[in-house]
Design a protein around this motif. Structure first.
Motif, PDB file in Angstrom:
ATOM      1  N   VAL A 191       6.252 -14.732 -38.152  1.00 49.04           N
ATOM      2  CA  VAL A 191       6.288 -14.488 -36.708  1.00 49.04           C
ATOM      3  C   VAL A 191       4.858 -14.293 -36.233  1.00 49.04           C
ATOM      4  N   ASN A 192       4.457 -15.048 -35.224  1.00 51.49           N
ATOM      5  CA  ASN A 192       3.114 -14.916 -34.684  1.00 51.49           C
ATOM      6  C   ASN A 192       3.147 -14.952 -33.160  1.00 51.49           C
ATOM      7  N   LEU A 193       2.508 -13.994 -32.536  1.00 50.00           N
ATOM      8  CA  LEU A 193       2.398 -13.986 -31.086  1.00 50.00           C
ATOM      9  C   LEU A 193       1.509 -15.137 -30.650  1.00 50.00           C
ATOM     10  N   ASP A 194       2.006 -15.963 -29.729  1.00 49.14           N
ATOM     11  CA  ASP A 194       1.220 -17.089 -29.232  1.00 49.14           C
ATOM     12  C   ASP A 194      -0.044 -16.560 -28.551  1.00 49.14           C
ATOM     13  N   PRO A 195      -1.221 -17.067 -28.929  1.00 47.39           N
ATOM     14  CA  PRO A 195      -2.466 -16.588 -28.313  1.00 47.39           C
ATOM     15  C   PRO A 195      -2.459 -16.692 -26.791  1.00 47.39           C
ATOM     16  N   ALA A 196      -1.737 -17.686 -26.250  1.00 45.46           N
ATOM     17  CA  ALA A 196      -1.689 -17.841 -24.799  1.00 45.46           C
ATOM     18  C   ALA A 196      -0.927 -16.702 -24.129  1.00 45.46           C
ATOM     19  N   SER A 197      -0.124 -15.968 -24.900  1.00 42.95           N
ATOM     20  CA  SER A 197       0.623 -14.841 -24.337  1.00 42.95           C
ATOM     21  C   SER A 197      -0.149 -13.532 -24.411  1.00 42.95           C
ATOM     22  N   ASP A 198      -1.267 -13.537 -25.114  1.00 42.87           N
ATOM     23  CA  ASP A 198      -2.055 -12.317 -25.291  1.00 42.87           C
ATOM     24  C   ASP A 198      -3.199 -12.321 -24.289  1.00 42.87           C
ATOM     25  N   GLY A 250      -6.247 -11.491 -21.697  1.00 48.62           N
ATOM     26  CA  GLY A 250      -7.499 -10.762 -21.885  1.00 48.62           C
ATOM     27  C   GLY A 250      -8.034 -10.946 -23.281  1.00 48.62           C
ATOM     28  N   ILE A 251      -8.300  -9.830 -23.971  1.00 46.43           N
ATOM     29  CA  ILE A 251      -8.778  -9.903 -25.338  1.00 46.43           C
ATOM     30  C   ILE A 251      -7.580  -9.953 -26.288  1.00 46.43           C
ATOM     31  N   SER A 252      -7.813 -10.318 -27.531  1.00 48.43           N
ATOM     32  CA  SER A 252      -6.716 -10.459 -28.493  1.00 48.43           C
ATOM     33  C   SER A 252      -6.363  -9.090 -29.071  1.00 48.43           C
ATOM     34  N   ARG A 291      -2.857  -7.723 -28.337  1.00 50.20           N
ATOM     35  CA  ARG A 291      -1.398  -7.576 -28.183  1.00 50.20           C
ATOM     36  C   ARG A 291      -1.045  -6.715 -26.965  1.00 50.20           C
ATOM     37  N   ILE A 292      -1.952  -6.642 -26.009  1.00 52.31           N
ATOM     38  CA  ILE A 292      -1.675  -6.018 -24.707  1.00 52.31           C
ATOM     39  C   ILE A 292      -1.764  -7.126 -23.661  1.00 52.31           C
ATOM     40  N   THR A 293      -0.711  -7.297 -22.849  1.00 55.00           N
ATOM     41  CA  THR A 293      -0.648  -8.445 -21.955  1.00 55.00           C
ATOM     42  C   THR A 293      -0.020  -8.067 -20.613  1.00 55.00           C
ATOM     43  N   ASN A 294      -0.368  -8.830 -19.584  1.00 54.60           N
ATOM     44  CA  ASN A 294       0.271  -8.656 -18.282  1.00 54.60           C
ATOM     45  C   ASN A 294       1.344  -9.718 -18.044  1.00 54.60           C
ATOM     46  N   GLN A 295       1.711 -10.435 -19.083  1.00 54.34           N
ATOM     47  CA  GLN A 295       2.782 -11.425 -18.982  1.00 54.34           C
ATOM     48  C   GLN A 295       4.112 -10.765 -19.342  1.00 54.34           C
ATOM     49  N   ARG A 296       5.054 -10.829 -18.427  1.00 51.45           N
ATOM     50  CA  ARG A 296       6.346 -10.185 -18.648  1.00 51.45           C
ATOM     51  C   ARG A 296       7.132 -10.897 -19.754  1.00 51.45           C
ATOM     52  N   VAL A 297       6.978 -12.212 -19.856  1.00 48.50           N
ATOM     53  CA  VAL A 297       7.650 -12.986 -20.897  1.00 48.50           C
ATOM     54  C   VAL A 297       6.583 -13.592 -21.810  1.00 48.50           C
ATOM     55  N   VAL A 298       6.685 -13.311 -23.096  1.00 40.19           N
ATOM     56  CA  VAL A 298       5.703 -13.810 -24.058  1.00 40.19           C
ATOM     57  C   VAL A 298       6.397 -14.750 -25.045  1.00 40.19           C
ATOM     58  N   THR A 299       5.585 -15.517 -25.741  1.00 38.16           N
ATOM     59  CA  THR A 299       6.105 -16.497 -26.697  1.00 38.16           C
ATOM     60  C   THR A 299       5.675 -16.137 -28.111  1.00 38.16           C
ATOM     61  N   PHE A 300       6.634 -16.202 -29.018  1.00 31.36           N
ATOM     62  CA  PHE A 300       6.356 -16.055 -30.440  1.00 31.36           C
ATOM     63  C   PHE A 300       6.645 -17.382 -31.129  1.00 31.36           C
ATOM     64  N   TYR A 313       3.237  -4.337 -22.656  1.00 30.41           N
ATOM     65  CA  TYR A 313       3.148  -4.921 -21.308  1.00 30.41           C
ATOM     66  C   TYR A 313       2.392  -3.959 -20.411  1.00 30.41           C
ATOM     67  N   SER A 314       1.334  -4.461 -19.755  1.00 32.40           N
ATOM     68  CA  SER A 314       0.522  -3.660 -18.838  1.00 32.40           C
ATOM     69  C   SER A 314       0.076  -4.537 -17.687  1.00 32.40           C
ATOM     70  N   THR A 315       0.114  -3.997 -16.486  1.00 32.64           N
ATOM     71  CA  THR A 315      -0.362  -4.768 -15.332  1.00 32.64           C
ATOM     72  C   THR A 315      -1.878  -4.871 -15.307  1.00 32.64           C
ATOM     73  N   ASN A 316      -2.541  -4.076 -16.124  1.00 32.29           N
ATOM     74  CA  ASN A 316      -4.004  -4.084 -16.147  1.00 32.29           C
ATOM     75  C   ASN A 316      -4.500  -4.065 -17.592  1.00 32.29           C
ATOM     76  N   PRO A 317      -4.287  -5.172 -18.324  1.00 37.46           N
ATOM     77  CA  PRO A 317      -4.706  -5.206 -19.729  1.00 37.46           C
ATOM     78  C   PRO A 317      -6.223  -5.237 -19.854  1.00 37.46           C
ATOM     79  N   PRO A 318      -6.745  -4.775 -20.980  1.00 34.89           N
ATOM     80  CA  PRO A 318      -8.198  -4.811 -21.184  1.00 34.89           C
ATOM     81  C   PRO A 318      -8.724  -6.240 -21.122  1.00 34.89           C
TER      82      PRO A 318
END
Length: 330
Positions: free
Chosen positions: A225-232, A234-236, A238-247, A313-318
């Motif tokens: 299982v790998n989190l798609d980089p496009a879903s991460d 800001g920086i890599s 695992r904090i994202t402002n995308q409500r739906v992510v892809t693995f 999930y954060s509205t203001n990821p780093p």
């Protein structure tokens, strides 16, 4: 069982991957010919515990005369005191099928770095259903050799698959022949060339491999299982402002993969692995941290489970902030 690491499978050769899933390397120290690991528990002394598995024409290809030889390792869970042994293998009609037994020598357990000192194996030859026929179900009975009870693991492997590519061919026969006479205390010994797991490579192993030439399976003992980089975003991290992510990941072809958030913070998601052994799944995140339990269940009867690193999930990821250096003047 241990849920600390994940093994990424690429043509059945293990290597470390990104996210953490369950480490299934117990029976054969990560050797490639083990294609499935199924747990069970002896709950009552003297009584058999049963594990059911299925073979079908989509995921198994027979060798000669439509038959395939399957090896079954059994070992106590590292935390259990039970001394398990496969007592019988039965077809759907309840009739036993012929099995050949062997017990791991102490030197074999030590040389291969196995986690369980109580290990044995059986081999059995069964028929693979033809295309369009229903899967063939088999029940593996396991008993404790003492009054101890506890958990055990069954490892299913292809005898003769010396290079761990999921198929037995003439290259495997040549490899086994080249190691003829080697024992588990010799530097040239190779566990997967020891088709019957008795600690020595001899005519019995060549015979098993020979009758299994052409046998193949695409069932896999590991899931990635790998989190798609496009879903991460800001920086890599695992904090994202995308409500739906892809693995993205891999598992046994046609397996069902289920994502479940351990705290109920997300509705989770389910998908089916493609015929190429790969999958992609979109998962909705809940507010804050999301820790997912992932379970992959294949047609053979194997379920691999484990938790992956949290995704937040954060509205203001780093984000990465680039600053222009200032130049001092004299």
């Amino acid at each position: 069982m241990n849920e600390s690491r994940e093994l990424q499978r690429n043509r059945r050769k293990p290597a470390l991957a990104v996210d953490a899933l369950e480490d299934r390397r117990v029976l054969s120290a990560g050797m490639g010919s083990t294609f499935a690991i199924v747990p069970g528990t002896v709950t009552t002394a003297g009584q058999a515990s049963s594990v059911q598995v299925s073979l079908d024409s989509t995921h198994f290809t027979p060798g000669a005369r439509g038959r395939i030889t399957i090896g079954i390792d059994v070992a106590a869970d590292p935390n259990a005191s039970v001394k398990p042994i496969v007592s019988a293998v039965k077809g759907a009609n309840g009739r036993g099928v012929s099995v050949q037994h062997s017990t791991y020598s102490k030197s074999l357990v030590k040389s291969q770095g196995m986690l369980s000192p109580q290990s044995s194996a059986v081999t059995t030859t069964v028929t693979v259903p033809k295309a369009g026929q229903a899967p063939a179900s088999y029940k593996v009975d396991v008993k404790g050799q003492t009054t101890d009870t506890g958990a055990y693991l069954l490892g299913f492997y292809l005898p003769g698959d010396s290079n761990g590519d999921g198929i037995v061919d003439k290259t495997d026969l040549s490899t086994i022949a080249s190691k003829f006479g080697q024992t588990s205390t010799d530097s040239g010994y190779a566990f997967d060339s020891d088709a019957n797991r008795d600690g020595k490579i001899d005519a019995k192993d060549l015979r098993l491999a020979g009758q299994n030439v052409g046998a193949k399976t695409i069932i896999s003992p590991v899931t990635s299982v790998n989190l798609d980089p496009a879903s991460d975003a800001g920086i890599s991290d695992r904090i994202t402002n995308q409500r739906v992510v892809t693995f993205n990941g891999s598992a046994s072809p046609d397996a069902t993969v289920v994502f479940t958030e351990v705290n109920g913070n997300s509705p989770g998601a389910t998908t089916t692995v493609g015929a190429d052994g790969k999958y992609s799944i979109n998962v909705q995140l809940g507010d804050g941290s999301n820790t997912f339990k992932v379970a992959a269940t294949d047609s053979f009867g194997q379920t691999i489970t484990g938790s992956i690193a949290a995704v937040t999930y954060s509205t203001n990821p780093p984000t990465v902030v680039n600053t222009v250096p200032t130049t001092k003047t004299a």
